[in-house]
Every structure is written in structure tokens, then in C-alpha cells.
Write a protein that holds these residues in place. Structure first.
Motif, mmCIF file in Angstrom:
data_model
loop_
_atom_site.group_PDB
_atom_site.id
_atom_site.type_symbol
_atom_site.label_atom_id
_atom_site.label_comp_id
_atom_site.label_asym_id
_atom_site.label_seq_id
_atom_site.Cartn_x
_atom_site.Cartn_y
_atom_site.Cartn_z
ATOM 1 N N CYS A 193 1.613 -8.896 5.827
ATOM 2 C CA CYS A 193 2.704 -7.828 6.181
ATOM 3 C C CYS A 193 4.184 -8.371 5.955
ATOM 4 C CB CYS A 193 2.324 -6.873 7.224
ATOM 5 S SG CYS A 193 3.585 -5.569 7.548
ATOM 6 N N PRO A 194 5.045 -7.926 5.075
ATOM 7 C CA PRO A 194 6.210 -8.577 5.004
ATOM 8 C C PRO A 194 7.231 -8.020 6.216
ATOM 9 C CG PRO A 194 6.065 -6.363 3.580
ATOM 10 C CD PRO A 194 4.434 -6.635 3.849
ATOM 11 N N ALA A 195 6.852 -7.092 6.869
ATOM 12 C CA ALA A 195 7.491 -6.901 7.970
ATOM 13 C C ALA A 195 7.128 -7.515 9.418
ATOM 14 C CB ALA A 195 7.581 -5.280 8.283
ATOM 15 N N CYS A 196 5.835 -7.173 9.679
ATOM 16 C CA CYS A 196 5.334 -7.857 11.019
ATOM 17 C C CYS A 196 4.898 -9.383 10.734
ATOM 18 C CB CYS A 196 4.416 -6.897 11.905
ATOM 19 S SG CYS A 196 2.807 -6.673 11.029
ATOM 20 N N CYS A 244 -0.013 -2.344 5.557
ATOM 21 C CA CYS A 244 -0.250 -2.622 7.146
ATOM 22 C C CYS A 244 -0.279 -1.324 7.839
ATOM 23 C CB CYS A 244 1.102 -3.295 7.491
ATOM 24 S SG CYS A 244 1.383 -3.730 9.438
ATOM 25 N N PRO A 245 -1.213 -1.228 8.620
ATOM 26 C CA PRO A 245 -1.505 0.141 9.322
ATOM 27 C C PRO A 245 -0.162 0.173 10.239
ATOM 28 C CG PRO A 245 -3.063 -1.448 9.934
ATOM 29 C CD PRO A 245 -2.645 -2.118 8.746
ATOM 30 N N THR A 246 0.047 -0.567 10.895
ATOM 31 C CA THR A 246 1.306 -0.527 11.797
ATOM 32 C C THR A 246 2.621 -0.195 11.237
ATOM 33 O OG1 THR A 246 0.037 -2.270 13.134
ATOM 34 C CG2 THR A 246 2.268 -1.849 14.043
ATOM 35 N N CYS A 247 3.078 -1.028 10.317
ATOM 36 C CA CYS A 247 4.313 -0.867 9.735
ATOM 37 C C CYS A 247 4.504 0.400 8.576
ATOM 38 C CB CYS A 247 4.756 -2.341 9.204
ATOM 39 S SG CYS A 247 4.579 -3.609 10.567
ATOM 40 N N GLY A 248 3.172 0.527 8.034
ATOM 41 C CA GLY A 248 3.167 1.321 6.977
ATOM 42 C C GLY A 248 3.710 0.716 5.628
#
Ligand SMILES: [Zn+2]
Length: 318
Positions: free
Chosen positions: A200-203, A214-218
Motif C-alpha cells: 500500500c502506498p499510504a500505510c 488496501c482495505p484500510t486506506c482505500g
């Protein structure tokens, strides 16, 4: 970028059900070329029969026989019959109100084309030559020139020799499955016996197998990351029920199925754990994949012999 994979997938299982007195009488009746309905407290006749009055919820016990002729109340043309449907050539699905009944029975009508079908047309049952006590004992309906009988349903005991008490209804879904871009990459890497996830590029979490987002960051994931081959058992269960009817899951019980966090992955995948007595499997056990010749995924995971992982290193990786 390689082509997105797709493949035929079939999910099927035999569904076994017991019938109870009403459905038993109905299906046994079909075997004997007798169509039975039930009479409700307010005098309506329901075909196919049900065990409970749909209005009052009272139990229904009174069986009545109706005629094998009836009237189409609505219909739809089926251009392309599928496997297992009543007729192999195009036909109409029809609701037929049998003479003497107040409700419609869903079945197939053998007709030359949609122009030959209309609401209100008269039809009769075409019985199957071999009957076993199933709705398919009615092969289909066919057009019938006769007048509507003023049929008054006759009481019937519902008693037959050798009644049908249960049926096996095979359930089957067959369709084309595409795993999508991310899992195509995962599956292609498995051919080379590598495990590839996406970050995931965010988390910065690495998902294995990847779902493409990513199911958390969408947000979409795209960066491929190779993980494993070793991993840590994060949780597990002992399976005591043998898988029946499944040719490729013929494993002696008990066996262990576990969640395994591959090294570098932030999500555990599941797999069978073997090469160790089932009652010695534990959280933190270090394992590695075992491949069999020609397999497309690891057959199971076995202990590497390394010291167990510390709980803190995998407690988030369930
Ligand atoms: Zn994320």
C-alpha cells in the motif's frame, strides 16, 4: 504486464433434505402420476403444496388431488437452456394453474417458439417415462386442446407404498472467474514458486495475496513485493472433519490448518501445516512451503527448525 487470468470455476455440492409428510406425499404422488395439493382452512387449494398456510401460518394437513391439465397464467421464453434444465431445446418457463388449484406451479412448456405461447393457453402434463419421486417426474407441460375441466379437487389420503422420504438436490454454480490484475500477478509468480504481494502506498503494508487495493486506506496497490518463502504461524486450528467428495483434499484427520505470515508480508495467508505432530503446532512456529511436482501452490508448510518467532513480531499479523 501479462494478460489478466480467467478460468472456468465450478462450485457444486449435493444437498440432502428430508421431506416431511406433505412434500413426501407430493413427490411420491408424482412418481405415481398423481398431482397432490393441500387445502387451506379457507378452502383454497395450493399446488405445489406447502406445510403451513401462507396467510394464517397454521399447519396444513389436508391433501387433495388436482387435474394434470391447467392454464398458463404467465410465462417467459428461455432462448438458451442451460445444463440440467427440463428441456435441452428452447422452451417457455410457465406458471400453470392446474384445474382444481388456486396457485401456479412453475415448470417448463414444450412449445415451438414464443409465438406459440400465450397467457391463458391450455396445457397438460407430459410425464417422464421413468419416474423416481421428483419434480422432474413431470417432464414438462405441452399444449392441450381440451376444455378447462370444472375440476373439484378430490380428497386424497396421500398414502402410497414405498413413499419418498428424502431427496438429494445437487446445487451447482459454474461460471468464469477472473482474479483481477493483482491476483493474476500473484498466481503467475506462484508458477515460479515465488510469493508476490503488493504494498500500500499510504500505510506501507504488504498484502499477500494482494487484492489490488488496501482495505484500510482505500487506495490502489501496485508496487509488487516478493515475500517469504519462510513464514510464521500466527494462529491455527486442528481439523477433525474429513472433507468428503473432494478428490484433492483427501487428507487424514486430524490435520492442522493455520494462518501463516510470510516473511515481509503484513497479512497472513492460510495453508495446511504438516511435517510435525498436530498437537505440537503452535503460534510462532517457523515454517516453509513444501511443493509437490506440478502443483500451482504449496501443498503444505513444514517446520524449518528455526527458533519460534517472538509474539511481538507477529501479533499484528493475523
Ligand atoms: Zn494502506
Amino acid at each position: 504486464m501479462s494478460a489478466i487470468l480467467k478460468a472456468p470455476l465450478t462450485v457444486e455440492f449435493p444437498f440432502t433434505r428430508s421431506l416431511g409428510p406433505i412434500q413426501s406425499a407430493f413427490l411420491t404422488g408424482l412418481r405415481e402420476r398423481v398431482i397432490l395439493g393441500v387445502r387451506t382452512g379457507d378452502g383454497r387449494t395450493l399446488v405445489p403444496p406447502v406445510e403451513y398456510d401462507p396467510v394464517t401460518a397454521e399447519e396444513i394437513r389436508e391433501l387433495v388431488e388436482v387435474a394434470p391439465t391447467g392454464t398458463v397464467t404467465t410465462w417467459a421464453w428461455n432462448h438458451a437452456p442451460r445444463r440440467g434444465q427440463p428441456l435441452a431445446t428452447p422452451f417457455a418457463w410457465v406458471l400453470v394453474k392446474l384445474d382444481g388449484a388456486d396457485t401456479g406451479l412453475l415448470h417448463a412448456l414444450d412449445a415451438s417458439g414464443p409465438d406459440a405461447v400465450r397467457t391463458g393457453m391450455r396445457v397438460r402434463v407430459r410425464w417422464a417415462e421413468e419416474r423416481s419421486g421428483a419434480i422432474t417426474d413431470i417432464a414438462c407441460f405441452e399444449p392441450y386442446g381440451g376444455e378447462a375441466a370444472e375440476a373439484e379437487p378430490e380428497g386424497h389420503s396421500g398414502e402410497f407404498d414405498d413413499p419418498i422420504t428424502g431427496i438429494v438436490a445437487p446445487a451447482r454454480l459454474d461460471y468464469t472467474y477472473s482474479p483481477g490484475r493483482a491476483q493474476t500477478g500473484y498466481i503467475n509468480a506462484l508458477v515460479e514458486r515465488r510469493a508476490v504481494g503488493e504494498r500500500c502506498p499510504a500505510c506501507r503494508k504488504v498484502y499477500v495475496p494482494p487484492r489490488g487495493a488496501c482495505p484500510t486506506c482505500g487506495v490502489a496497490t501496485a508496487e509488487q513485493v516478493e515475500v517469504g518463502p519462510g513464514g510464521t504461524v500466527t494462529t491455527f486450528c486442528i481439523v477433525n472433519i474429513k472433507a468428503a467428495h473432494t478428490a484433492n483434499l483427501d487428507i487424514e484427520v486430524p490435520y492442522v490448518y493455520g494462518h501463516i505470515a510470510l516473511d515481509g508480508a503484513d497479512l497472513a495467508l492460510h495453508g495446511r501445516i504438516a511435517g510435525i505432530p498436530y498437537d505440537q503446532v503452535r503460534m510462532g512456529l517457523r515454517v516453509e512451503p513444501v511443493w509437490t511436482e506440478g502443483a500451482r501452490y504449496p501443498d503444505h508448510y513444514r517446520p524449518t527448525g528455526e527458533p519460534d518467532a517472538e509474539y511481538d513480531t507477529f501479533k499484528e499479523l493475523t
